[in-house]
Write a protein that holds these residues in place. Sequence first.
Motif, mmCIF file in Angstrom:
data_model
loop_
_atom_site.group_PDB
_atom_site.id
_atom_site.type_symbol
_atom_site.label_atom_id
_atom_site.label_comp_id
_atom_site.label_asym_id
_atom_site.label_seq_id
_atom_site.Cartn_x
_atom_site.Cartn_y
_atom_site.Cartn_z
ATOM 1 N N ALA A 5 0.637 -1.084 -0.390
ATOM 2 C CA ALA A 5 0.049 -0.304 -0.054
ATOM 3 C C ALA A 5 1.019 1.362 -0.233
ATOM 4 C CB ALA A 5 -0.913 0.229 1.454
ATOM 5 N N HIS A 6 1.764 1.135 0.123
ATOM 6 C CA HIS A 6 3.483 2.392 0.914
ATOM 7 C C HIS A 6 3.213 2.421 -0.661
ATOM 8 C CE1 HIS A 6 2.042 3.253 5.039
ATOM 9 N NE2 HIS A 6 2.712 1.863 5.068
ATOM 10 N N LEU A 7 3.999 1.293 -1.505
ATOM 11 C CA LEU A 7 4.355 1.389 -2.481
ATOM 12 C C LEU A 7 3.782 1.775 -3.639
ATOM 13 C CD1 LEU A 7 6.658 -1.819 -2.334
ATOM 14 C CD2 LEU A 7 7.506 0.084 -2.613
ATOM 15 N N PHE A 8 2.559 1.981 -3.760
ATOM 16 C CA PHE A 8 1.021 2.148 -4.335
ATOM 17 C C PHE A 8 1.405 3.517 -4.082
ATOM 18 C CE2 PHE A 8 -3.140 2.527 -5.868
ATOM 19 C CZ PHE A 8 -2.868 1.657 -6.656
ATOM 20 N N ASN B 32 -11.405 -5.423 -6.821
ATOM 21 C CA ASN B 32 -11.237 -7.015 -7.071
ATOM 22 C C ASN B 32 -10.360 -7.293 -8.388
ATOM 23 O OD1 ASN B 32 -13.139 -8.465 -4.772
ATOM 24 N ND2 ASN B 32 -15.171 -6.429 -6.046
ATOM 25 N N VAL B 33 -9.685 -6.443 -7.878
ATOM 26 C CA VAL B 33 -8.842 -6.186 -9.331
ATOM 27 C C VAL B 33 -8.012 -7.861 -9.459
ATOM 28 C CG1 VAL B 33 -7.014 -5.689 -8.407
ATOM 29 C CG2 VAL B 33 -7.015 -5.656 -10.934
ATOM 30 N N ALA B 34 -7.780 -8.217 -8.485
ATOM 31 C CA ALA B 34 -7.159 -10.015 -8.421
ATOM 32 C C ALA B 34 -8.293 -11.276 -9.053
ATOM 33 C CB ALA B 34 -6.154 -10.516 -7.032
ATOM 34 N N VAL B 35 -9.287 -10.635 -8.870
ATOM 35 C CA VAL B 35 -10.653 -11.828 -9.522
ATOM 36 C C VAL B 35 -10.550 -11.691 -10.479
ATOM 37 C CG1 VAL B 35 -11.186 -13.030 -7.187
ATOM 38 C CG2 VAL B 35 -12.358 -11.301 -8.631
ATOM 39 N N THR C 297 1.666 -6.485 -5.269
ATOM 40 C CA THR C 297 0.258 -7.484 -5.908
ATOM 41 C C THR C 297 -0.041 -8.103 -3.846
ATOM 42 O OG1 THR C 297 2.026 -8.058 -7.350
ATOM 43 C CG2 THR C 297 0.371 -9.749 -7.187
ATOM 44 N N ALA C 298 0.420 -8.535 -3.825
ATOM 45 C CA ALA C 298 -0.420 -8.275 -2.094
ATOM 46 C C ALA C 298 -0.972 -7.762 -1.711
ATOM 47 C CB ALA C 298 0.665 -8.966 -1.317
ATOM 48 N N PHE C 299 -1.069 -5.954 -1.684
ATOM 49 C CA PHE C 299 -1.954 -5.018 -2.172
ATOM 50 C C PHE C 299 -3.127 -4.988 -2.546
ATOM 51 C CE2 PHE C 299 -3.378 -1.079 -3.737
ATOM 52 C CZ PHE C 299 -4.112 -0.245 -1.651
ATOM 53 N N LEU C 300 -2.667 -4.876 -3.868
ATOM 54 C CA LEU C 300 -3.636 -5.507 -4.746
ATOM 55 C C LEU C 300 -4.746 -6.678 -4.798
ATOM 56 C CD1 LEU C 300 -2.047 -4.444 -8.210
ATOM 57 C CD2 LEU C 300 -3.520 -2.987 -6.549
ATOM 58 N N ASP C 301 -4.248 -7.867 -3.796
ATOM 59 C CA ASP C 301 -5.019 -8.863 -3.710
ATOM 60 C C ASP C 301 -6.167 -8.555 -2.401
ATOM 61 O OD1 ASP C 301 -5.470 -11.659 -3.592
ATOM 62 O OD2 ASP C 301 -4.875 -11.772 -1.867
#
Length: 328
Positions: A209-212, A264-267, A300-304
Amino acid sequence: MKPVRWPLLLATLLLIGAGRPWHWSLPLGEAPPPVPVGNAMSGAKVELGRRLFYDADLSANGTLSCAGCHEQHRGFADGNRTRPGVHGDPGLRNVPGLANVAWLPRLTIADPAITSLEAQVAVPLLGEHPVEMGMKGLEAELPRRLGADACYRRMFARAFPERRGRIDIATVSAALAAFERTLISRDSPYDRDRRGQADALSPSARQGAHLFADKGCASCHAGRDFSDGAYHRLEPAKATDPGLVEKTGLTSDAGRFRTPPLRNVAVTGPWWHDGSAQTLDAAILRHGQKLTDAERIAITAFLDSLTDQAFLTDPRFSMPDEACGKRL
């Protein structure tokens, strides 16, 4: 004793039932989405819109419903690069998810004129570039098909008493729009973290989230639904889909597309406007940022963490089992 005028009584009861205030299911303190003056929310309208969303009779040959492209367990996206239309015409763009569409200021990838859900219905229903549901020129089929069902007649009467239960493109679009406004996703780990649940995010997602934000992703993927609603070019324009220029005629708009929301971008993959990114990792890399493997994993973990499992399984959004007290 005066005789009871049943038609008048029935019309009055339908009007009362349809006019009950709609209660939004929202987190405490969150304002509901905007609703057009001419299409007030009601339970009857949402119920009708939900049934229509899953009805393939809205397509030319009865083979494709809205839900045929917008699958709930995929965040109401599709899972394919693009989706062919009812006549086999190749799809042009990747199917977008529908989470929180009621708040989006622009509702298509490259047409800034479509700003209401009611107007957007015409894109898949009547569109010719490409043909999706293929109902252009067959508008009279809708009242014929739906009106042949006594339950649909009752549902339209309850949903649109002010229009005397009329069945046409306008009322079908209004009901679908009402249902789509209820597709609210606000219970992802990210949301729970924002509401103060300390363990909602993993350490990797919190770092992501911080990197985003630090890497500039949030400059375009901004706001609660992670889209600024603006048009950007990340790759050279392609002749197969030139983007915004088709609508504006401005050469500077070639290759520009609206920032996709990330709920819900991961799905909702595959990703990109044409579905050409087969993994979320590939979609991140195509933004041209210099990221270490660790940074990419964290983002990717944040997006998930934007995946709302309750939204993906909420029975209020699924195909209805019954209508008018009978199983469908």
